[in-house]
Design a protein around this motif. Structure first.
Motif, PDB file in Angstrom:
ATOM      1  N   UNK A  45      33.362 -34.397  75.257  1.00 30.89           N
ATOM      2  CA  UNK A  45      33.321 -33.552  74.346  1.00 30.89           C
ATOM      3  C   UNK A  45      34.374 -34.166  73.155  1.00 30.89           C
ATOM      4  N   UNK A  46      33.798 -34.563  72.143  1.00 27.06           N
ATOM      5  CA  UNK A  46      34.379 -35.148  71.053  1.00 27.06           C
ATOM      6  C   UNK A  46      35.113 -34.231  70.219  1.00 27.06           C
ATOM      7  N   UNK A  47      36.326 -34.468  69.784  1.00 31.15           N
ATOM      8  CA  UNK A  47      37.036 -33.526  68.628  1.00 31.15           C
ATOM      9  C   UNK A  47      36.603 -34.075  67.417  1.00 31.15           C
ATOM     10  N   UNK A  48      36.834 -35.386  67.356  1.00 36.88           N
ATOM     11  CA  UNK A  48      36.528 -36.037  66.006  1.00 36.88           C
ATOM     12  C   UNK A  48      36.465 -37.703  66.121  1.00 36.88           C
ATOM     13  N   UNK A  49      36.069 -38.080  65.183  1.00 36.44           N
ATOM     14  CA  UNK A  49      36.030 -39.641  65.043  1.00 36.44           C
ATOM     15  C   UNK A  49      37.085 -40.099  64.160  1.00 36.44           C
ATOM     16  N   UNK A  95      41.517 -45.153  56.032  1.00 36.09           N
ATOM     17  CA  UNK A  95      41.523 -44.515  57.470  1.00 36.09           C
ATOM     18  C   UNK A  95      40.746 -43.071  56.988  1.00 36.09           C
ATOM     19  N   UNK A  96      39.872 -42.917  57.941  1.00 41.15           N
ATOM     20  CA  UNK A  96      39.093 -41.507  57.485  1.00 41.15           C
ATOM     21  C   UNK A  96      38.991 -40.899  58.914  1.00 41.15           C
ATOM     22  N   UNK A  97      38.496 -39.580  58.856  1.00 39.53           N
ATOM     23  CA  UNK A  97      38.002 -38.868  60.187  1.00 39.53           C
ATOM     24  C   UNK A  97      36.768 -38.241  59.611  1.00 39.53           C
ATOM     25  N   UNK A  98      36.083 -37.814  60.728  1.00 42.86           N
ATOM     26  CA  UNK A  98      34.720 -37.178  60.594  1.00 42.86           C
ATOM     27  C   UNK A  98      34.331 -36.385  62.140  1.00 42.86           C
ATOM     28  N   UNK A  99      33.811 -35.471  61.977  1.00 42.87           N
ATOM     29  CA  UNK A  99      33.240 -34.781  63.302  1.00 42.87           C
ATOM     30  C   UNK A  99      31.627 -35.273  63.388  1.00 42.87           C
ATOM     31  N   UNK A 100      31.248 -35.905  62.307  1.00 40.46           N
ATOM     32  CA  UNK A 100      29.632 -36.397  62.569  1.00 40.46           C
ATOM     33  C   UNK A 100      29.568 -37.613  63.081  1.00 40.46           C
ATOM     34  N   UNK A 101      28.467 -38.118  63.600  1.00 43.25           N
ATOM     35  CA  UNK A 101      28.438 -39.366  64.144  1.00 43.25           C
ATOM     36  C   UNK A 101      27.858 -40.461  62.916  1.00 43.25           C
ATOM     37  N   UNK A 135      35.898 -49.835  61.967  1.00 45.85           N
ATOM     38  CA  UNK A 135      36.303 -49.506  63.326  1.00 45.85           C
ATOM     39  C   UNK A 135      35.874 -48.197  63.716  1.00 45.85           C
ATOM     40  N   UNK A 136      35.383 -47.651  64.747  1.00 43.47           N
ATOM     41  CA  UNK A 136      35.221 -46.223  64.877  1.00 43.47           C
ATOM     42  C   UNK A 136      35.732 -45.995  66.567  1.00 43.47           C
ATOM     43  N   UNK A 137      36.656 -44.976  66.429  1.00 42.72           N
ATOM     44  CA  UNK A 137      37.190 -44.394  67.782  1.00 42.72           C
ATOM     45  C   UNK A 137      37.134 -42.924  67.952  1.00 42.72           C
ATOM     46  N   UNK A 138      36.713 -42.585  69.072  1.00 43.85           N
ATOM     47  CA  UNK A 138      36.450 -41.087  69.429  1.00 43.85           C
ATOM     48  C   UNK A 138      37.823 -40.549  70.051  1.00 43.85           C
ATOM     49  N   UNK A 139      38.140 -39.457  69.524  1.00 42.19           N
ATOM     50  CA  UNK A 139      39.118 -38.658  69.971  1.00 42.19           C
ATOM     51  C   UNK A 139      38.478 -37.361  70.832  1.00 42.19           C
ATOM     52  N   UNK A 140      38.885 -37.181  72.099  1.00 43.25           N
ATOM     53  CA  UNK A 140      38.343 -36.280  72.742  1.00 43.25           C
ATOM     54  C   UNK A 140      39.146 -35.029  72.771  1.00 43.25           C
TER      55      UNK A 140
END
Length: 346
Positions: free
Chosen positions: A111-115, A128-134, A150-155
């Motif tokens: 379950x991903x909270x955000x990217x 540096x950006x954040x999104x909830x979409x893939x 670079x893209x990381x997932x924060x769970x």
């Protein structure tokens, strides 16, 4: 998006991958080995992949760097019984423009909270950006530049995945196919192909050496620069100003104006073709400033061999405006050409 695997030659070893890598090349494995080669395959990520970059290392030393458009590759010319680290990156940015890059990825398990998205130019962090979409579009970039994404997932449990990486480059915003045509001794015509995007106007700079001679603007994709000097090299630059206010880098070209052709006094209407000057002196013979056919030169010099079979006395026609009865009437290029064409053998 990087995936790494270590493998010794001739000693099969299971390769695992971290399922938290976003949009990673999944199920990567070494499926064949020999004394001097390793064959590697993987599952492509989501999105349009332009190419894969494969790096083979022995310790910290890069042994080979390869590219392929297929989801598999064989690395050859290796040493027997050695461990090699294999890295595979996918260039999968699926849309580029003059100032933006769009990319997307396959969500990882869990379950991903955000990217978290990081955009770098070299070692410098640009955004540096954040999104909830893939997927995401990174804007406000510079044209014709390479960017590392670079893209990381924060769970939801607070864990952050290792970053998946790719490389993208923005398009060139300059006018292309720039050509210069010599129109005359005093003007040059410059043409170009418009860049992508909505252009408000073009700015043209004309230089002679380092000196700016003229600065012009136009909404067309061509311009004629006038009031120049004959036979001088000019450096021309054209930049596009877009409706959003951005100004492109200049596209450059150079060329020289045509030489200034002078009519030689020996065939000028006010000059005489007689072999005797006004004081009975022979005039000095000079080459004309532009080439003439040999028979015209013979005619000018009153050569009786200019046209075999014709009378030896060649009388030059009188040009308009010459005094009547002149023994040595002036002759202009028009009359010379007419006389030559009438008497010159085919």
């Amino acid at each position: 998006m990087d995936v790494k695997a270590s493998h010794p030659l001739y000693e099969p070893q299971q390769v695992t991958h971290d399922d938290t890598n976003i949009g990673s090349l999944t199920q990567i494995k070494v499926y064949h080995t020999s004394l001097d080669s390793l064959s590697l395959c993987w599952t492509p990520p989501a999105g349009e992949v332009k190419k894969y970059m494969v790096t083979c290392r022995k310790g910290q030393e890069i042994v080979q760097e390869l590219t392929t458009t297929d989801p598999h590759i064989t690395v050859t010319d290796l040493e027997p019984k050695e461990f090699y680290d294999l890295e595979v990156s996918a260039d999968c940015s699926y849309h580029t423009s003059l100032d933006s890059l769009s990319l997307r990825w396959t969500p990882p398990a869990g379950e991903v909270k955000k990217y978290l998205v990081t955009c770098r130019k070299g070692q410098e962090i640009v955004q540096e950006l954040t999104t909830t979409d893939p997927h995401i579009t990174v804007t406000d970039l510079e044209p014709e530049e390479f960017y590392n994404l670079e893209v990381s997932a924060e769970f939801v449990n607070g864990r952050i995945s290792k970053p998946a990486m790719t490389i993208g480059w923005t398009r060139d915003d300059r006018p292309t196919n720039v050509t210069v045509h010599r129109v005359s001794q005093y003007s040059l015509l410059m043409l170009w192909t418009p860049p992508a995007g909505e252009v408000k106007k073009y700015m043209v700079t004309c230089r002679e050496g380092q000196e700016i001679v003229q600065e012009l603007t136009t909404t067309a994709h061509h311009i004629t620069v006038t009031d120049l000097e004959p036979e001088v090299i000019y450096y021309l630059e054209v930049s596009a100003e877009f409706v959003n206010g951005r100004i492109s880098k200049p596209a450059r070209a150079k060329d020289h104006t045509l030489p200034n052709f002078h009519i030689h006094p020996s065939i000028h209407p006010l000059c005489r073709l007689s072999g005797v000057g006004s004081r009975g002196q022979q005039p000095k013979e000079r080459s004309p400033d532009f080439p003439l056919p040999s028979y015209l030169l013979q005619l000018i010099r009153r050569d009786p061999q200019a046209f075999p079979g014709q009378s030896r006395d060649i009388v030059s026609p009188t040009c308009p405006g010459s005094p009547r009865g002149s023994l040595t009437g002036g002759t202009c290029p028009e009359h010379l050409t007419r006389e030559a064409s009438r008497g010159h053998p085919d």
